[in-house]
Scaffold this active site. Structure first.
Site, PDB file in Angstrom:
ATOM      1  N   LYS A 219       0.749  -1.178  -0.090  1.00 26.86           N
ATOM      2  CA  LYS A 219       0.150  -0.054   0.045  1.00 26.86           C
ATOM      3  C   LYS A 219       0.981   1.072  -0.071  1.00 26.86           C
ATOM      4  CE  LYS A 219      -3.761   0.303   2.605  1.00 26.86           C
ATOM      5  NZ  LYS A 219      -4.676   0.214   3.759  1.00 26.86           N
ATOM      6  N   ILE A 220       0.707   2.178  -0.990  1.00 25.09           N
ATOM      7  CA  ILE A 220       1.422   3.350  -1.003  1.00 25.09           C
ATOM      8  C   ILE A 220       0.613   4.528  -1.207  1.00 25.09           C
ATOM      9  CG2 ILE A 220       2.921   4.673  -2.338  1.00 25.09           C
ATOM     10  CD1 ILE A 220       4.326   2.120  -3.447  1.00 25.09           C
TER      11      ILE A 220
END
Length: 362
Positions: free
Chosen positions: A140-141
């Protein structure tokens, strides 16, 4: 399989659980949800991990070992969270194989302190990918301005990404372009594009929370903005992934970046508790739900087929009406992104505090 959850799946919506704990894994609860509730993915965040560590005894042995090894708080956080995610990936591996990598995914977040540091984000993504060492992992970015080149670089390295914290339609288009550029670079680097997957997590309920606060009680536009915003995001998705830039990559094996509806638990008790599921049913999407929302859908959700196509003009009318009321869309999404990054930072600090306390007690 519950008939309402089955209807959701039949309409093309992948059901992901927005929660994870070691207790869910070792007791077989996660496997049971996969079997009986159609759960085909898991998302996590620092608050979820902090709650799991505070409430469960399943971590005591690993915490004691980490303390004996002299692990720092940050190292302990890394080991505890990646262990859970690794085990969850194993639980969901059969789903991953059966769907050719589309589902069966577990997401873990990079340290949100790196949200405004591109290089640090890329380094953390690669470290998490190597540590978990499972093909069904998503990194997750956050979709901050600095996060966009990190998304491109991570995809270019052949690492699958869950882009999180998307509120605005303009930023969403930037996210899709970052993904396409990452695919182009991955192709040039010799990666097999068919093994690279991504979802774009478009946050829903927080939009209504912020706009409703500005509208005040009793306004007819209350509770309308979030669904309109998400529906227009799907319109943008259809445009980009049917366009020439993607078609060329698709011929080389690339996968579409699916929209993911996040923050779908209803915050205002005046609204139906399944509205952010019922009103966003459309093919090739993900809805990641807290278990409470998933149970509500199973009990009394109104799954009536596609509720997105045919709504785009009405959705534009909602956003235009808000502007006429003096509600600036650009200001709303700016505030939400800033608050989102701040909330990520706060929840990460809470996770570090929780782990520190557990180490002290061990």
């Amino acid at each position: 399989m519950n008939e309402k959850l089955q209807a959701l799946r039949d309409a093309g919506v992948s059901i992901w659980l927005d929660d994870l704990s070691r207790e869910r894994i070792v007791t077989g609860n996660l496997a049971e949800l996969v079997e009986t509730s159609g759960v085909v993915g898991v998302t996590t965040n620092p608050t979820i991990f902090a709650n799991a560590l505070s409430d469960g005894e399943q971590y005591s042995e690993q915490v004691a070992q980490l303390k004996a090894d002299g692990a720092s708080v940050d190292d302990a956080v890394f080991e505890l969270t990646t262990s859970d995610v690794q085990q969850a990936c194993d639980v969901l591996r059969d789903v991953f194989d059966a769907t050719d990598g589309v589902d069966g995914r577990v997401s873990i977040e990079v340290d949100p302190g790196a949200a405004n540091d591109t290089d640090h984000t890329v380094d953390l993504a690669q470290r998490l990918w190597k540590r978990v060492d499972r093909p069904n992992l998503f990194i997750k970015i956050p979709a901050t301005v600095e996060g966009l080149p990190a998304i491109t670089a991570t995809i270019a390295a052949g690492i699958s990404v869950n882009v999180t914290l998307i509120f605005s339609l303009d930023r969403y288009r930037g996210v899709m372009e970052a993904y396409l550029e990452g695919l182009r670079q991955a192709k040039d680097g010799g990666h097999d594009l068919s093994t690279i997957h991504s979802v774009a997590s478009f946050f829903v309920s927080r939009v209504d929370t912020e706009i409703d606060k500005r509208l005040g009680d009793g306004h007819p536009l209350r509770g309308k903005a979030a669904i309109a915003n998400a529906r227009l995001a799907y319109e943008a998705y259809e445009e980009v992934f049917s366009g020439p830039d993607f078609i060329e990559l698709e011929a080389a094996g690339a996968n579409k970046q699916r929209p993911l509806w996040a923050s779908t638990g209803v915050k205002d008790p005046a609204y139906p508790d399944t509205m952010y599921v019922d009103e966003l049913v459309v093919d090739n999407t993900v809805n990641t739900m807290p278990e409470k929302t998933m149970k509500a859908v199973a009990d009394h959700g109104e799954i009536r087929g596609d509720t997105v196509h045919g709504t785009y003009d009405d959705a534009r009318d909602v956003l235009a009406a808000l502007e006429r009321e003096g509600i600036s869309y650009d200001d709303v999404v700016r505030v939400l992104e800033e608050e989102g990054v701040e909330k990520f930072d706060t929840s990460w600090a809470e996770l570090r505090d929780t782990v520190s306390n557990e180490l002290d007690k061990a």
